[in-house]
Design a protein around this motif. Structure first.
Motif, short mmCIF file in Angstrom:
data_model
loop_
_atom_site.label_atom_id
_atom_site.label_comp_id
_atom_site.label_asym_id
_atom_site.label_seq_id
_atom_site.Cartn_x
_atom_site.Cartn_y
_atom_site.Cartn_z
N ASP A 1 -6.83 2.01 -3.31
CA ASP A 1 -8.02 1.21 -3.58
C ASP A 1 -9.01 1.99 -4.44
OD1 ASP A 1 -10.28 2.27 -1.32
OD2 ASP A 1 -8.18 2.54 -0.78
N VAL B 1 0.84 -1.20 0.00
CA VAL B 1 0.00 0.00 0.00
C VAL B 1 0.87 1.25 0.00
CG1 VAL B 1 -1.68 1.34 1.32
CG2 VAL B 1 -1.99 -1.13 1.05
N LEU C 1 -4.41 -4.39 -2.60
CA LEU C 1 -4.74 -2.99 -2.92
C LEU C 1 -6.21 -2.75 -3.22
CD1 LEU C 1 -1.69 -2.16 -5.23
CD2 LEU C 1 -2.08 -1.33 -2.90
N ALA D 1 -8.29 0.26 2.88
CA ALA D 1 -7.27 -0.05 3.89
C ALA D 1 -7.87 -0.59 5.18
CB ALA D 1 -6.45 1.20 4.18
N THR E 1 0.86 3.87 -3.03
CA THR E 1 0.52 5.25 -2.68
C THR E 1 1.60 6.21 -3.17
OG1 THR E 1 -0.76 4.54 -0.74
CG2 THR E 1 0.02 6.82 -0.77
#
Length: 356
Positions: free
Chosen positions: A295, A143, A216, A220, A147
């Protein structure tokens, strides 16, 4: 023009006013735009003049007048009306679907990325390099990595660190890049913690692409599933649908070349909402970056694929049909959808193969 692009346009207007000596203020890091409230008009409104009035030492309405002159001359803006104490109400030129498709094809997989002057100013405006810090956990690593990729697409300088050295197979198999094995050193901005719910089971068995998607695609705060459902080549698998839609778009381009015609943006009937999804892609990237939420991008890609898949069989001529302007326009739209899918998968760290 998307809200993100309009926000950048407003910032450029402020910067021009400062450079011209019309305003003596620090250019803000960001400007909010939103649908106009009661008494407003147009497509979007911003209260940036009220925000700048005190540091500029001028009434908000006067600041708005200065900014209006710069905004009214910007590409994509049809009109700017002042209301209330100094709100700027902005009407946009309508972008034809064919122009949108042409823009996607022109930008390629960088469609939705921050433009050049945003790239040049983003890190300075935001206060320097952003540090993302995560635990040595497979999902947190993936993640944080995704990101950072999305943030960089929006012109943000990012470094990714881990609180302790992770297992080497996690970074190798899952394709994670760390700028430092551990969080160390002083940074110009406080480190942000990336703390998704950990994944159960052995995600490494899925390999890089399916493993990253499994980690992903859920938000989260949701617990991901790490079973073999991410490997099946069926419509029940969202990753398969996204990659298949991209591969089909590439196959259509090859087949069209064999038939002697190429893509040319134009009007398309029964586009299954694809144009709206393509137009929304820059906003999705900006939101995924702002909220540290890859996501959002993953779910957007599923929406694009699900809209494109019923459309793709209509692209090529059938039987003795000759290629026409309609076929060229459909092919352009199919290629634009495939381009967005490829660019989005790349930002998630997932391959977009031309053949499945």
């Amino acid at each position: 023009m998307t809200p993100v692009e309009l926000s950048r346009t407003v910032l450029r207007a402020v910067r021009r006013a400062v450079d011209a000596g019309e305003l003596d203020v620090d250019v803000p890091a960001r400007v909010g735009v939103a649908p106009p409230g009661p008494g407003g008009c147009g497509d979007y409104a911003t209260g940036v003049a009220l925000q700048l009035a005190r540091p500029a030492g001028q009434p908000p309405y006067r600041v708005a007048q200065v900014l209006r002159a710069h905004l009214a001359a910007a590409d994509g803006i049809a009109d700017v009306v002042l209301t209330g104490p100094g709100f700027l109400n902005i009407s946009l030129h309508r972008t034809a679907p064919a122009d949108l498709v042409a823009e996607v094809l022109r930008r390629g997989t960088r469609y939705g990325f921050a433009d050049a002057d945003a790239d040049a100013n983003a890190s300075t405006a935001a206060g320097g390099t952003l540090q993302l810090r995560c635990a040595p956990d497979p999902r947190a690593l993936v993640v944080a990595d995704a990101t950072a990729r999305i943030l960089r697409s929006q012109g943000v300088a990012v470094r990714v660190g881990c609180t302790s050295p992770p297992a080497s197979e996690w970074t190798t198999v899952l394709g994670v890049h760390l700028d430092a094995a551990t969080d160390a050193g002083a940074h110009s901005r406080p480190a942000e913690e990336i703390r998704p719910v950990p994944a159960p089971g052995d995600v490494l068995a899925l390999g890089r692409d399916a493993g990253r998607w499994a980690l992903l695609h859920p938000a989260a705060h949701d617990r991901p599933r790490t079973g073999g459902e991410h490997l099946v080549q069926r419509e029940s698998n969202p990753l398969f649908r996204v990659r298949y839609a991209h591969a089909r778009s590439r196959a259509l381009a090859r087949n069209a070349a064999d038939l002697g015609f190429a893509a040319e943006p134009g009007p398309v009937d029964h586009a299954h909402g694809i144009h709206a999804l393509l137009a929304d892609h820059p906003r999705i990237l900006a939101a995924a970056a702002a909220h540290r939420a890859p996501d959002r991008l993953a779910r957007h890609l599923v929406a694009v694929a699900d809209a494109a898949l019923p459309f793709l069989p209509t692209v090529l001529p059938r039987g003795g049909e000759k290629p026409s302007a309609a076929h060229r326009a459909r092919l352009a739209l199919a290629e634009a959808a495939g381009t967005v899918l490829a660019g989005g998968l790349t930002l998630l760290g997932i391959d977009a193969p031309d053949h499945l």
